[in-house]
Design a protein around this motif. Structure first.
Motif, short mmCIF file in Angstrom:
data_model
loop_
_atom_site.label_atom_id
_atom_site.label_comp_id
_atom_site.label_asym_id
_atom_site.label_seq_id
_atom_site.Cartn_x
_atom_site.Cartn_y
_atom_site.Cartn_z
N LYS A 59 2.01 1.55 -1.88
CA LYS A 59 1.08 0.52 -2.35
C LYS A 59 0.51 -0.32 -1.20
CE LYS A 59 3.11 -0.24 -6.95
NZ LYS A 59 3.67 -1.28 -7.87
N ALA A 102 -2.32 -3.32 -1.24
CA ALA A 102 -2.03 -4.69 -0.79
C ALA A 102 -3.09 -5.17 0.19
CB ALA A 102 -0.64 -4.74 -0.14
N GLY A 148 -6.24 -6.17 -1.58
CA GLY A 148 -6.17 -7.36 -2.41
C GLY A 148 -6.06 -7.09 -3.90
N SER A 149 -5.64 -5.87 -4.26
CA SER A 149 -5.57 -5.51 -5.68
C SER A 149 -4.16 -5.67 -6.27
CB SER A 149 -6.06 -4.08 -5.88
OG SER A 149 -5.31 -3.16 -5.11
N LEU A 150 -3.23 -6.23 -5.51
CA LEU A 150 -1.87 -6.47 -6.02
C LEU A 150 -1.66 -7.96 -6.24
CD1 LEU A 150 0.34 -4.17 -3.74
CD2 LEU A 150 -0.57 -3.66 -6.00
N ARG A 173 -0.06 -11.57 -5.68
CA ARG A 173 0.13 -12.22 -4.38
C ARG A 173 1.55 -12.00 -3.84
NH1 ARG A 173 -1.55 -16.87 -1.42
NH2 ARG A 173 -0.30 -16.84 0.48
N GLU A 224 3.84 -9.65 -4.44
CA GLU A 224 4.10 -8.27 -4.04
C GLU A 224 3.32 -7.92 -2.78
OE1 GLU A 224 4.18 -3.74 -5.92
OE2 GLU A 224 3.09 -5.34 -6.96
N ALA A 225 2.06 -8.38 -2.71
CA ALA A 225 1.24 -8.11 -1.53
C ALA A 225 1.82 -8.77 -0.29
CB ALA A 225 -0.19 -8.59 -1.77
N ASP A 226 2.26 -10.02 -0.45
CA ASP A 226 2.87 -10.73 0.69
C ASP A 226 4.08 -9.99 1.22
OD1 ASP A 226 1.00 -12.72 0.58
OD2 ASP A 226 2.28 -14.20 -0.40
N LEU A 239 2.83 -6.77 3.06
CA LEU A 239 2.09 -7.09 4.27
C LEU A 239 2.90 -7.91 5.27
CD1 LEU A 239 -1.38 -8.03 2.70
CD2 LEU A 239 -0.67 -5.85 3.68
#
Length: 441
Positions: A248, A252, A255-257, A259, A261-263, A266
């Motif tokens: 994923k 990430a 920007g489609s996840l 916040r 989970e993306a953080d 990343l």
């Protein structure tokens, strides 16, 4: 004694490390800016007379020499977000190679005495990323260069705990480093989510009389302060790993996840404000917490009010940067300590933070040559283990430990000089015996 398979795996890792060193070259990126480390090195007075070809040849010879010594693991140049490679051979004023007496800090850590079964208990979290999956240019972070001294850092902090005569029946290790024989306990990846969860686990249900320890050896950085609690306008942060191989990860980045989970994927940094919120804010009086940040920009990583460091003259700093040996009679044994009150936050618990450098400074990894072969390590942790182990001063005080690691920083940093420090939640008697348990004073 390693088995044939373990020895083959170890050699394979050595070759991978050497390829990593060569592939990274002399260029490092932070955001949209690229730094030519060769140009930076040539600004050093000891190297200014070298031509580009001579500098490249010197570095190549250094790598070849490391290979001939059979070094399995050594600290990588971190670039502007981190420190630099541990000490090279002595450089004469015209850039020529000359022999140097071994640094005092290249003595081995003293043998570890048996820890009594009734020794005090410390609940501990040890975090040491290598960032081997983090080879991406990220906003704010830039490229997190690989740190291959993480194995040595984890080994050294556990030796330091044994020298401090404490037991760690409750222990979490977060690392992406591999080690022949594995780690003492099952380890987790040092992702943002796992690090934050480990902080929560560490302080969960803490009560008066408990002793806690949080250790981090990795990249540290700074970003703009958004809530006005920093004197220099900069928040400090520690860097988790970026999960570049996760399926994923691309989502990430796009920007489609969600916040959170993306953080996590990343590797968004964990700020000093978050560190204080997660570990220090609600700790009750009577709890002892020790934090160790072997990282860049780490002095106020715990946002504490009282700071202590050894007084170092400007000329001594300049001498260290020029790679000149200490002057005759140089000694830190009775050097005065500077005590400052910072714009820190209130904390009821007894908290001690050990930091490898000031907020504006960078930190370096370490080529430990004290054993039969080179190995990677982190400078503060390696020197701390020797100081607690009584290499120079039996039963050292807080002041003794601070002076010893500062002296070793002065003698061991060949390309830059950084000032280690203690910070505390309340004023402390620095002449008291150094300890990882009990109240500070």
């Amino acid at each position: 004694m390693l088995t044939a398979d373990e020895e083959a795996l170890r050699r394979q890792e050595e070759l991978a490390i050497q390829q990593e060193v060569l592939s990274m070259g002399m260029f490092h990126s932070v955001g949209d800016t690229t730094f030519d480390m060769g140009a930076i090195l040539r600004m050093d007075p000891a190297l200014m007379s070298l031509k580009v070809e001579e500098l490249d040849a010197m570095l190549a010879a250094e790598l070849a020499d490391l290979d001939s010594l059979g070094g399995p693991d050594f600290g990588m140049p971190m670039g502007p977000m981190g420190g630099r490679m541990g000490p090279m051979r002595g450089m004469g004023p015209m850039g020529g190679m000359e022999s140097m007496e071994p640094f005092p800090n290249q003595q081995p850590i003293p043998p570890v005495p048996p820890v009594p079964e009734d020794a005090p208990v410390v609940k501990a979290v040890l975090v040491a990323p290598t960032y081997q999956s983090s080879k991406h240019n990220m906003p704010l972070l830039g490229r997190l260069d690989v740190l291959l001294g993480s194995v040595g850092a984890l080994e050294d902090i556990q030796v330091a705990l044994q020298h401090a005569k404490v037991r760690t029946p409750e222990l979490k290790i977060l690392t992406d480093a591999t080690k022949p024989g594995g780690w003492a306990v099952t380890h987790e990846a040092p992702t943002r989510k796992n690090i934050l969860n480990s902080m929560k686990w560490l302080v969960q249900d803490a009560k008066p009389g408990d002793n806690l320890l949080f250790f981090f050896a990795g990249h540290g950085g700074q970003s703009r302060d958004t809530d006005g609690d920093e004197e220099d306008g900069q928040d400090e942060h520690i860097c988790p790993v970026i999960q570049g191989q996760h399926p994923k990860f691309a989502a990430a980045l796009e920007g489609s996840l969600e916040r959170e989970e993306a953080d996590d994927l990343l590797g968004r940094p964990i700020s000093d404000d978050e560190i204080f919120e997660q570990m220090l804010k609600d700790l009750p009086e009577g709890v002892r917490l020790t934090t160790i940040f072997d990282a860049c920009h780490s002095q106020t990583m715990a946002d504490l009010k009282h700071s202590y460091e050894v007084h170092v003259e400007d000329e001594e700093m300049a001498r260290a940067r020029r790679q000149e040996p200490p002057p005759p009679g140089f000694n830190f044994d009775k050097r005065p300590l500077i005590c400052k009150e910072l714009k820190g936050k209130q904390c009821a618990a007894s908290v001690l933070c050990l930091a490898g450098c000031k907020d504006r400074q960078t930190q370096q990894t370490w080529c430990d040559q004290s054993g039969p072969s080179m190995r990677g390590a982190f400078f503060l942790t390696n020197m701390l283990a020797k100081a607690i182990g009584g290499m120079r001063t039996p039963n050292p005080s807080y002041a003794d430990v601070l002076r010893e690691i500062t002296r070793d920083f002065y003698r061991g940093n060949r390309l830059n000089m950084s000032i280690p420090s203690f910070s505390t939640s309340s004023a402390v008697d620095l002449d008291a015996p150094f300890s990882l348990v009990g109240p500070l004073g």
